[in-house]
Design an enzyme around this catalytic site. Structure first.
Site, PDB file in Angstrom:
ATOM      1  N   LYS A  23      40.761  42.730  40.989  1.00 34.05           N
ATOM      2  CA  LYS A  23      41.902  42.025  41.475  1.00 34.05           C
ATOM      3  C   LYS A  23      41.911  40.751  41.071  1.00 34.05           C
ATOM      4  O   LYS A  23      41.027  40.048  42.011  1.00 34.05           O
ATOM      5  CB  LYS A  23      42.376  42.420  42.637  1.00 34.05           C
ATOM      6  N   ASP A  25      42.242  36.578  40.935  1.00 30.46           N
ATOM      7  CA  ASP A  25      42.891  35.605  41.790  1.00 30.46           C
ATOM      8  C   ASP A  25      43.286  34.461  40.886  1.00 30.46           C
ATOM      9  O   ASP A  25      43.155  33.434  40.722  1.00 30.46           O
ATOM     10  CB  ASP A  25      41.755  34.745  42.507  1.00 30.46           C
ATOM     11  N   GLU A 164      38.271  38.511  44.290  1.00 30.54           N
ATOM     12  CA  GLU A 164      39.468  38.822  45.231  1.00 30.54           C
ATOM     13  C   GLU A 164      39.544  40.286  45.700  1.00 30.54           C
ATOM     14  O   GLU A 164      39.954  40.407  46.967  1.00 30.54           O
ATOM     15  CB  GLU A 164      40.500  38.564  44.460  1.00 30.54           C
TER      16      GLU A 164
END
Length: 308
Positions: A23, A25, A164
């Site tokens: 994931k 950022d 993240e």
């Protein structure tokens, strides 16, 4: 297509039916390449092509492709949202070119929605991913976000490296534009919230410098709710951007109920500026715990803010 938050049990752990990605950022964009030109649109549909001239090389690599991904600004090998936030709101071509030289960005592509004129939305994720993997990245303009087979290992690695989080994607899922689908599940190691700025308090010993922002988020019924104040992370660059955004939007009374202790000495504003905040959860009263400002969200309109 958007991801839903993982339940308390975490992301699905069946690697045969699910695939796992980092994931990132960054800022979600669709990169549309057609007839030698590239067009970039944010999650809300805003044209941000001028904002990121360093992604123009996408147009030289592929004749016709629509990529979904995250624009990231890498510092010491890790995405820096603060660095990216300084570029999000830039709309002047000359300023954007200067910003690109100071803080270059990369598109981390994780999906392909059209290829050589053929729409792929109804194809399963696995097929789309195989098509994406066959596309050679174009220099520094974009990279293909890696896929991993094991959720537990990736969760541990991203936590250790300060990334993240993780997104799990069902291998058989089709792409549903604009929908928050349970076929994509996200787990963030750190909690984030986009907030509306409804005022600011001066720094201690100064009546002009900003010391803390007053923040609000729409409740389920759409009415704004005060969620606290944040001063940590309020850099001089962020203050400069905020002053430009808030100029002419001061109001005599707050647009939300602000406790007297928070309102003392504050300048109140209309909710026209959106900032990203990192926090450690919420109190029973709904305030953010230890909020830290990460930057101005130039890619979001105030109407896009939702409670996470």
């Amino acid at each position: 297509m958007l991801a839903t938050a993982a339940p308390a049990a975490g992301v699905p752990a069946d690697g045969d039916r699910w695939a796992y990605e980092v994931k990132w950022d960054g800022m979600r964009v669709l990169a549309d390449v057609h007839e030698g030109r590239v067009s970039l649109r944010s999650r809300t549909g805003r044209d941000v092509t001028v904002t990121f001239p360093d992604l123009a090389d996408l147009a030289d690599a592929h004749a016709d492709v629509l990529l979904d991904g995250e624009v990231v600004a890498l510092q010491d090998g890790l995405p820096s949202f603060a660095a990216l936030a300084e570029r999000m709101h830039v709309q002047d071509a000359r300023s954007a070119a200067a910003a690109a030289r100071r803080t270059p960005v990369t598109l981390m592509a994780f999906d392909v929605l059209r290829l050589y004129g053929v729409g792929l939305l109804d194809r399963p994720w696995q097929e789309r991913r195989e098509s994406l993997d066959r596309l050679p990245p174009s220099g520094s303009a974009w990279q293909v976000s890696p896929v991993y087979p094991d959720a537990r290992s990736l969760l541990a690695a991203t936590l250790e490296q300060g990334l993240e989080g993780v997104v799990a994607k069902r291998r058989t899922s089709v792409y549903q534009p604009g929908r928050r689908s349970p076929d994509w599940v996200k787990h963030a190691h750190r909690r984030h919230q986009a907030c509306l700025v409804v005022g600011w308090r001066p720094a201690e010993g100064s009546s002009h410098r900003m010391g803390a922002l007053l923040l609000a988020v729409p409740a389920a019924d759409g009415r704004l709710r005060f969620v606290g104040r944040a001063g940590s992370g309020l850099s001089s660059a962020l203050e400069e951007d905020l002053r430009a955004r808030l100029a002419g939007h001061e109001v005599a009374e707050p647009v939300v109920d602000v406790p007297r202790v928070d309102a003392k000495g504050a300048t109140f504003t209309a909710p026209v500026a959106v900032v990203e905040v990192r926090h450690l959860g919420r109190t029973t009263g709904g305030r953010l715990r230890q909020p830290t400002l990460r930057g101005l969200r130039g890619d979001l309109d105030p109407s896009d803010v939702r409670e996470e």
